[in-house]
Scaffold this motif. Structure first.
Motif, mmCIF file in Angstrom:
data_model
loop_
_atom_site.group_PDB
_atom_site.id
_atom_site.type_symbol
_atom_site.label_atom_id
_atom_site.label_comp_id
_atom_site.label_asym_id
_atom_site.label_seq_id
_atom_site.Cartn_x
_atom_site.Cartn_y
_atom_site.Cartn_z
ATOM 1 N N GLY A 63 0.792 -1.230 0.000
ATOM 2 C CA GLY A 63 0.000 0.000 0.000
ATOM 3 C C GLY A 63 0.816 1.266 0.000
ATOM 4 N N TYR A 64 2.078 1.166 0.435
ATOM 5 C CA TYR A 64 2.938 2.352 0.468
ATOM 6 C C TYR A 64 4.383 1.891 0.615
ATOM 7 N N GLU A 65 5.297 2.785 0.290
ATOM 8 C CA GLU A 65 6.718 2.457 0.415
ATOM 9 C C GLU A 65 7.081 2.273 1.883
ATOM 10 N N GLY A 66 7.750 1.173 2.188
ATOM 11 C CA GLY A 66 8.136 0.904 3.563
ATOM 12 C C GLY A 66 7.122 0.092 4.344
ATOM 13 N N ALA A 67 6.058 -0.364 3.689
ATOM 14 C CA ALA A 67 5.068 -1.191 4.384
ATOM 15 C C ALA A 67 5.738 -2.459 4.916
ATOM 16 N N GLU A 68 5.294 -2.892 6.086
ATOM 17 C CA GLU A 68 5.849 -4.113 6.681
ATOM 18 C C GLU A 68 5.149 -5.351 6.120
ATOM 19 N N ARG A 69 3.857 -5.346 6.184
ATOM 20 C CA ARG A 69 3.071 -6.479 5.683
ATOM 21 C C ARG A 69 2.676 -6.200 4.226
ATOM 22 N N LYS A 70 2.929 -7.151 3.349
ATOM 23 C CA LYS A 70 2.673 -6.948 1.920
ATOM 24 C C LYS A 70 2.029 -8.194 1.312
ATOM 25 N N ARG A 71 1.267 -7.968 0.255
ATOM 26 C CA ARG A 71 0.794 -9.089 -0.556
ATOM 27 C C ARG A 71 1.840 -9.358 -1.633
ATOM 28 N N ALA A 72 2.000 -10.626 -1.953
ATOM 29 C CA ALA A 72 2.920 -11.011 -3.027
ATOM 30 C C ALA A 72 2.116 -11.321 -4.280
ATOM 31 N N LEU A 73 2.654 -10.912 -5.416
ATOM 32 C CA LEU A 73 2.061 -11.253 -6.707
ATOM 33 C C LEU A 73 3.076 -12.086 -7.469
ATOM 34 N N LEU A 74 2.735 -13.348 -7.700
ATOM 35 C CA LEU A 74 3.563 -14.225 -8.527
ATOM 36 C C LEU A 74 2.978 -14.192 -9.928
ATOM 37 N N PHE A 75 3.820 -14.028 -10.928
ATOM 38 C CA PHE A 75 3.284 -13.834 -12.272
ATOM 39 C C PHE A 75 4.252 -14.374 -13.330
ATOM 40 N N PRO A 76 3.707 -14.723 -14.513
ATOM 41 C CA PRO A 76 4.571 -15.175 -15.617
ATOM 42 C C PRO A 76 5.504 -14.051 -16.055
ATOM 43 N N SER A 77 6.606 -14.406 -16.639
ATOM 44 C CA SER A 77 7.642 -13.422 -16.986
ATOM 45 C C SER A 77 7.156 -12.348 -17.957
ATOM 46 N N TYR A 78 6.118 -12.644 -18.739
ATOM 47 C CA TYR A 78 5.624 -11.667 -19.714
ATOM 48 C C TYR A 78 4.779 -10.583 -19.066
ATOM 49 N N TYR A 79 4.288 -10.825 -17.831
ATOM 50 C CA TYR A 79 3.261 -9.975 -17.217
ATOM 51 C C TYR A 79 3.878 -8.718 -16.613
ATOM 52 N N GLU A 80 3.169 -7.593 -16.722
ATOM 53 C CA GLU A 80 3.614 -6.325 -16.132
ATOM 54 C C GLU A 80 2.633 -5.938 -15.018
ATOM 55 N N PRO A 81 2.998 -6.161 -13.743
ATOM 56 C CA PRO A 81 2.049 -5.883 -12.660
ATOM 57 C C PRO A 81 1.852 -4.388 -12.419
ATOM 58 N N SER A 82 0.683 -4.031 -11.890
ATOM 59 C CA SER A 82 0.397 -2.653 -11.493
ATOM 60 C C SER A 82 -0.092 -2.668 -10.045
ATOM 61 N N GLU A 83 -0.164 -1.498 -9.415
ATOM 62 C CA GLU A 83 -0.619 -1.428 -8.022
ATOM 63 C C GLU A 83 -2.019 -2.005 -7.861
ATOM 64 N N GLU A 84 -2.857 -1.836 -8.863
ATOM 65 C CA GLU A 84 -4.235 -2.317 -8.796
ATOM 66 C C GLU A 84 -4.297 -3.836 -8.645
ATOM 67 N N ASP A 85 -3.281 -4.537 -9.156
ATOM 68 C CA ASP A 85 -3.262 -6.001 -9.086
ATOM 69 C C ASP A 85 -3.213 -6.517 -7.652
ATOM 70 N N TYR A 86 -2.778 -5.681 -6.705
ATOM 71 C CA TYR A 86 -2.619 -6.142 -5.322
ATOM 72 C C TYR A 86 -3.911 -6.045 -4.519
ATOM 73 N N GLU A 87 -4.920 -5.389 -5.081
ATOM 74 C CA GLU A 87 -6.280 -5.365 -4.521
ATOM 75 C C GLU A 87 -6.289 -4.989 -3.043
ATOM 76 N N LEU A 88 -5.854 -3.756 -2.766
ATOM 77 C CA LEU A 88 -5.759 -3.246 -1.404
ATOM 78 C C LEU A 88 -6.795 -2.160 -1.154
ATOM 79 N N GLU A 89 -7.268 -2.088 0.084
ATOM 80 C CA GLU A 89 -8.185 -1.027 0.487
ATOM 81 C C GLU A 89 -7.631 -0.355 1.735
ATOM 82 N N LEU A 90 -7.600 0.979 1.728
ATOM 83 C CA LEU A 90 -7.139 1.738 2.884
ATOM 84 C C LEU A 90 -8.338 2.328 3.609
ATOM 85 N N PHE A 91 -8.422 2.055 4.911
ATOM 86 C CA PHE A 91 -9.476 2.638 5.745
ATOM 87 C C PHE A 91 -8.862 3.608 6.742
ATOM 88 N N GLU A 92 -9.563 4.714 6.980
ATOM 89 C CA GLU A 92 -9.219 5.575 8.104
ATOM 90 C C GLU A 92 -10.315 5.449 9.151
#
Length: 258
Positions: A63-92
């Motif tokens: 969700g941000y630079e320096g986050a401790e807990r992260k989701r991992a995205l494993l993908f084929p070598s041809y794929y170009e991941p984007s932030e949207e692929d990690y499917e995160l929601e921020l609540f305040e």
């Protein structure tokens, strides 16, 4: 396979198997695989197994630079991941901050009380009068619907864009010390300046964690890079193991989280 296991502790073998299964899914289905949130040690294991070469790649985002807990995205070598692929929601968390104090432990306790695993939540970022947390998007509606109180305080959850996440920099207070051994009880006793007997009691009672996993073995041997936590005393990290003194004690550098 046996050679691979030799690089990891016995209690990590089950997670190693899961990573190998994810890798196989990407290879067989030729499509990305998104994991739940991983703690830093789990991220290290995934990175070690997947590596940077081969047909399967991996990247992490919390969700941000320096986050401790992260989701991992494993993908084929041809794929170009984007932030949207990690499917995160921020609540305040919105609450009467002028009259009530909410802390990290209150938020975590409430999040766990609704029946989801810790792996569905990312970081909890607590400021003086503001609190945010990150959740797997597939669980965001459920979380919002089921949380209206934290402790005895009424709250509401407001969705925020990821680029509005609060600053959450980790600072370590470093010190060098000597320990008779690298046993968990000896290292924690030295870090927190409390008796080894008291530390052993806390460990045996399930109040110590190594790399985010509860451990009830005072004799467990610590390694460089391990993150240690002791209930009521906070977290620390074994930054480096610097060899032995003439009296056969270990010289180590540790960092306590400020």
């Amino acid at each position: 396979m046996t050679e691979l296991y030799q690089h990891f502790r016995k209690e990590e073998h089950e997670f190693v198997d899961a990573v190998l299964e994810w890798q196989g899914q990407v290879l067989n289905q030729y499509s990305p695989k998104l994991t739940d949130f991983l703690d830093p040690r789990e991220q290290d294991i995934v990175h070690t197994i997947i590596g940077s070469e081969g047909d399967v790649k991996v990247s992490f985002f919390g969700g941000y630079e320096g986050a401790e807990r992260k989701r991992a995205l494993l993908f084929p070598s041809y794929y170009e991941p984007s932030e949207e692929d990690y499917e995160l929601e921020l609540f305040e968390v919105k609450y009467a901050s002028k009259f009530v104090t909410l802390e990290h432990r209150h938020v975590l306790g409430t999040l766990m009380s609704v029946g989801l695993r810790r792996s569905k939540y990312g970081d909890i970022i607590a400021g003086e009068e503001r609190i945010q947390f990150i959740v797997a998007r597939e669980m965001s509606s459920f979380v919002k619907m089921n949380i209206s109180k934290m402790g005895k305080t009424s709250v509401s959850l407001q969705t925020k864009p990821l680029n509005s996440v609060m600053d959450n920099k980790e600072e370590l207070e470093l010190k060098e010390t000597t320990v008779s051994s690298l046993r968990l009880d000896a290292v924690l006793s030295s870090i927190h300046n409390i008796s080894r007997q008291k530390v052993q009691t806390l460990i045996n009672g399930g109040h110590a964690k190594v790399n985010w996993k509860t451990l009830e073995q005072p004799s467990f041997e610590c390694n460089e890079g391990d993150t240690l936590s002791l209930k009521g005393h906070g977290r620390a990290r074994v930054v480096s193991i610097n060899g032995k003194t003439k009296k056969e004690k270990w010289r180590i550098t540790v960092g306590k989280l400020k």
